[in-house]
Design a protein around this motif. Sequence first.
Motif, short mmCIF file in Angstrom:
data_model
loop_
_atom_site.label_atom_id
_atom_site.label_comp_id
_atom_site.label_asym_id
_atom_site.label_seq_id
_atom_site.Cartn_x
_atom_site.Cartn_y
_atom_site.Cartn_z
N ARG A 4 0.85 -1.18 0.00
CA ARG A 4 0.00 0.00 0.00
C ARG A 4 0.88 1.23 0.00
N THR A 5 0.44 2.23 -0.73
CA THR A 5 1.20 3.49 -0.73
C THR A 5 0.41 4.51 0.07
N GLU A 6 1.03 5.63 0.28
CA GLU A 6 0.36 6.71 0.99
C GLU A 6 -0.77 7.24 0.12
N PRO A 7 -1.93 7.58 0.70
CA PRO A 7 -3.04 8.09 -0.13
C PRO A 7 -2.61 9.34 -0.89
N PHE A 8 -3.03 9.36 -2.13
CA PHE A 8 -2.64 10.46 -3.01
C PHE A 8 -3.93 11.07 -3.58
N ILE A 9 -4.03 12.36 -3.48
CA ILE A 9 -5.27 13.00 -3.94
C ILE A 9 -5.04 13.58 -5.33
N LEU A 10 -5.89 13.18 -6.25
CA LEU A 10 -5.76 13.62 -7.64
C LEU A 10 -7.02 14.35 -8.06
N ASN A 11 -6.82 15.49 -8.67
CA ASN A 11 -7.94 16.28 -9.17
C ASN A 11 -8.14 15.98 -10.64
N MET A 12 -9.28 15.41 -11.00
CA MET A 12 -9.59 15.23 -12.43
C MET A 12 -10.64 16.26 -12.79
N GLY A 13 -10.32 17.10 -13.70
CA GLY A 13 -11.28 18.13 -14.07
C GLY A 13 -10.99 19.41 -13.35
N PRO A 14 -11.78 20.47 -13.49
CA PRO A 14 -12.93 20.56 -14.39
C PRO A 14 -12.58 20.74 -15.85
N GLN A 15 -11.29 20.83 -16.18
CA GLN A 15 -10.96 21.02 -17.59
C GLN A 15 -10.44 19.75 -18.24
N HIS A 16 -10.65 18.61 -17.59
CA HIS A 16 -10.15 17.37 -18.16
C HIS A 16 -11.02 16.96 -19.34
#
Lengths: 368, 164
Positions: A4-16
Amino acid sequence: MVLRTEPFILNMGPQHPSTHGVFRMRLTLDGEVVVDLEPVFGYLHRSMDKISETRTYQQIIPLTDRCLDYLASMSNNLSYVLAVEKLADIKVPERAEYLRVIMAEMMRISSHLMAVGFMLNDMGAFFTPLMYMFREREKLLDLFEMVSGQRLNYNYMRIGGVSQDVPEEFLPALKRFVQEMPHFIDEYDQLLAENEILLARSKGVGVLPADLAVNSSASGPVLRASGVKWDIRRGDPYSIYDRFAFDIPTGTAGDVYDRYRVRIQEMRESVRILEQAIAQLPGGLHRARVPYLLRPPVGEVYGRIEAPRGELGFYLVSDGSIAPYRLHVRGPSFLNLTALRDMVVGWKVADVVVILGSIDIVMGEVDR
Amino acid sequence: MPFNRYGAGIARGMLMTLKHVFRQPITTQYPEWRLNNSKRIRGFELVWVPVKCTGCTTCAKACPQGNIEIVTSRGEDNSYAVDKFEVDIGRCKSCGLCVESCPFEALFMSRNYELAQYQRRKLVQGKEEVRMSDKKQPSAYCKPWLEASMPAQSLLVNGERRGR
């Protein structure tokens, strides 16, 4: 051993580009696997509900074209006028009912073509199937332009009928379209239905179980792909849908592939309805006499139809004046998003794009 | 996912794509080639016929945007004289409700659709600009008797998509 890795927060959008508009997903990732998803929307909010309170009942019809699902304007028109007619108890002439059904089913084909095309686009069949489907949609848009004068914001339905009768060259052209459309649907099937890459990307991906689909109030193809045989055209017939013979295609697994199949099958069923409607189309008036400034009696009403994306409902409250006291829209894209988190968790980032594409959201309807 | 004959589906799809190589193109090279629009096209401006207009302001009341401004005064023989008829076509959404509501055949949708301007204020059309002229021809939207004199719309379903 599970790493398991450290939680990673990824933003998809709003321009994706894959989010079909200004939609943002806040993904919590463990490596490449999605642990959590939070949908964020509201970037396209135009406050249709509130604007409607300052407009007369007829002036809201152009609003429904563009503030809701702009890929299925006719369905939005139809849902709204049905709600107002229910509220004011207006009888619609026979010919108008048939014209409405013809338009709604043409709209369903056109909308599903876009839905399937963009979903395949998300899966990696890059633009080739989409362009083939655009060609058929173009034929429909030509016909819509012929009857209403514009290609996207039709403003064609009126309270008590439709705004104008169809021109005489409309029916031959539509007959021709109905004749050749099954052949084109076969072509799409040949193109991709057995494509191994597509099957590997979509079979078993993003499963939505039937009970969860019902509990999260999903509707339309998303619900039917999970195996629930629920279609408002059958379950709660509006307009004249009880006169046509058609099947309700359902899926079994509730995965991305089933949603794709259900949409393809629904196009075939729509062609069947169109054939019957053209054959039965009666003559007569296209519009009932309705006062220009309509004052419906005091009361409230909920009118709903089976729009291409699911149950589209209008809740109207009248205080007896020329404008509604309150208007609320039940947008199918918005409620289908409720189940997105449950579908996505456990899959990889690349699958998120495909699963979101299979729900077929239109942000105009999510944010209103 | 196991397949018994991997690649057969892809080959079938490629065959379909190959067929399209021999199909006629359906696109048109827009500024050089033009298609015929619908007879009922709702172009992006209004066409006003001053002779027919009585200044009743039905169109202004029908407009969802409140976009049509009409000022009238008492003319000779007690009829209305229209002093001001102003439409901001930058705000107009071409819904056609004004044309549909006009009881005197005085207001039409236009057939023009190329109306870009460099300045916003040029989009505001006063009495002289809204008037019907050679450059501004009315469309048959909600005026079905105009349809007979118009060229037929080019339809893709009939294969009419060659450029002219």
